[in-house]
Design a protein around this motif. Sequence first.
Motif, short mmCIF file in Angstrom:
data_model
loop_
_atom_site.label_atom_id
_atom_site.label_comp_id
_atom_site.label_asym_id
_atom_site.label_seq_id
_atom_site.Cartn_x
_atom_site.Cartn_y
_atom_site.Cartn_z
N SER A 1 -6.76 34.50 22.86
CA SER A 1 -6.86 35.91 22.47
C SER A 1 -5.80 36.28 21.43
O SER A 1 -6.05 37.07 20.52
CB SER A 1 -6.74 36.83 23.70
OG SER A 1 -5.42 36.86 24.20
N SER B 1 -4.53 34.21 19.20
CA SER B 1 -4.92 33.59 17.93
C SER B 1 -6.01 34.39 17.22
O SER B 1 -6.09 34.39 16.00
CB SER B 1 -5.39 32.15 18.16
OG SER B 1 -6.58 32.12 18.93
N ARG B 2 -6.85 35.08 17.98
CA ARG B 2 -7.89 35.92 17.36
C ARG B 2 -7.27 37.10 16.61
O ARG B 2 -7.89 37.65 15.71
CB ARG B 2 -8.86 36.42 18.43
CG ARG B 2 -9.78 35.33 18.96
CD ARG B 2 -10.63 35.80 20.11
NE ARG B 2 -11.53 34.74 20.55
CZ ARG B 2 -12.25 34.79 21.68
NH1 ARG B 2 -12.16 35.85 22.47
NH2 ARG B 2 -13.03 33.78 22.00
N GLN B 3 -6.05 37.47 16.99
CA GLN B 3 -5.34 38.55 16.29
C GLN B 3 -4.35 38.00 15.26
O GLN B 3 -3.54 38.75 14.72
CB GLN B 3 -4.62 39.44 17.30
CG GLN B 3 -5.50 40.00 18.41
CD GLN B 3 -6.68 40.80 17.88
OE1 GLN B 3 -6.58 41.45 16.84
NE2 GLN B 3 -7.80 40.74 18.60
N LYS B 4 -4.39 36.67 15.04
CA LYS B 4 -3.59 36.00 14.00
C LYS B 4 -2.09 36.08 14.24
O LYS B 4 -1.29 36.15 13.30
CB LYS B 4 -3.89 36.59 12.60
CG LYS B 4 -5.37 36.73 12.27
CD LYS B 4 -6.10 35.40 12.29
CE LYS B 4 -7.57 35.56 11.91
NZ LYS B 4 -8.34 34.31 12.08
N HIS B 5 -1.67 36.05 15.51
CA HIS B 5 -0.24 36.09 15.82
C HIS B 5 0.23 34.84 16.55
O HIS B 5 1.35 34.82 17.08
CB HIS B 5 0.09 37.33 16.66
CG HIS B 5 0.02 38.61 15.90
ND1 HIS B 5 0.90 38.94 14.89
CD2 HIS B 5 -0.85 39.66 16.00
CE1 HIS B 5 0.58 40.13 14.40
NE2 HIS B 5 -0.47 40.59 15.05
N GLN B 6 -0.58 33.79 16.60
CA GLN B 6 -0.23 32.60 17.38
C GLN B 6 1.01 31.87 16.84
O GLN B 6 1.75 31.24 17.60
CB GLN B 6 -1.42 31.63 17.47
CG GLN B 6 -1.79 30.92 16.17
CD GLN B 6 -2.69 31.75 15.27
OE1 GLN B 6 -2.89 32.93 15.51
NE2 GLN B 6 -3.25 31.12 14.25
N ASP B 7 1.28 31.98 15.54
CA ASP B 7 2.44 31.28 14.97
C ASP B 7 3.75 31.86 15.45
O ASP B 7 4.80 31.21 15.36
CB ASP B 7 2.39 31.34 13.44
CG ASP B 7 1.26 30.49 12.86
OD1 ASP B 7 0.78 29.59 13.59
OD2 ASP B 7 0.88 30.71 11.71
N LYS B 8 3.73 33.07 15.99
CA LYS B 8 4.96 33.72 16.48
C LYS B 8 5.22 33.40 17.95
O LYS B 8 6.25 33.82 18.50
CB LYS B 8 4.85 35.25 16.35
CG LYS B 8 4.59 35.78 14.95
CD LYS B 8 4.57 37.31 14.97
CE LYS B 8 4.20 37.91 13.63
NZ LYS B 8 2.76 37.77 13.33
N ASP C 1 -4.95 44.05 18.29
CA ASP C 1 -3.60 43.74 17.85
C ASP C 1 -2.64 44.78 18.43
O ASP C 1 -2.67 45.95 18.04
CB ASP C 1 -3.54 43.76 16.33
CG ASP C 1 -2.19 43.32 15.79
OD1 ASP C 1 -1.22 43.28 16.57
OD2 ASP C 1 -2.11 43.01 14.59
#
Length: 286
Positions: free
Chosen positions: A110, A112-119, A194
Amino acid sequence: MSLHQRQQQQQHLIDPSPLSTADAQHKRATPLFSRTGLLILLSLILVLGVVFPWIRSTDSLFSSSPKGSLAKWRSYTLSQAAAFVGKNGTVVVCAVSEPYIPFLNNWLISVSRQKHQDKVLVIAEDYATLYKVNERWPGHAVLVPPAPDTQSAHKFGSQGFFNFTSRRPRHLLHMLELGYNVMYNDVDMVWLADPFSYLEGNHDVYFTDDMAAVKALDHPHDLPPPGKKGRTYICSCMIFLRPTVGAKDVMRNWIEELQAQPWSKKAKSNDQPAFNWALNKTAGQV
């Protein structure tokens, strides 16, 4: 009579119109160790070697066994890990032991779907989790010694659960002192949107109210009224902290409350009441 001759004689008895020589050769099975047979075997090995591991890897982000240099991750520090994932000044943190890796996997999908997985930084509460996450996702897990005993899934209200969750404010305070914004999450949730888009204003601490079903977008930012036990019922499952004096003060008070109210068979405490007492004590200052 040879075996081949006997087979031909039996074929004549069964079938009155025998096959031609060309047809017989066509029907004959390809020997395993012929050039064609070896090519087929090598092709099968190649397909199984490339495709099958890829299929298995899609089942879960953390399904394989640890390999590689274990010593590297044993000496990996929280400051090193935070610097690796917090390149834009924000770290998304969770704390996980091995029994909860399926929850972690689900939560990460979930995120990664909001593009925050790198944090994301996983605080591993045992070495198995440390190795499994870093094997598949190098640099995104760190263990802060000493590791508590987390060989089994701890029941809510147990001493093991208290030992596990009571380490949380120390981790968060350390990251605040390193200068990072911190978004803490329990992993028994998913992001439907997000969450950062809701963090309006310039407040020290953001959290969720367990008692209100829905709050208006323009609701006041004061603490809600206390409940029957004299304290509020703020949830500690999702907290956003800025590296301010106020946020650090809340974390220090949280640590003190946990020390003042340790787990006992009678009390069966957990981290959340202590978090609420910390918020109540710093109300008006934070």
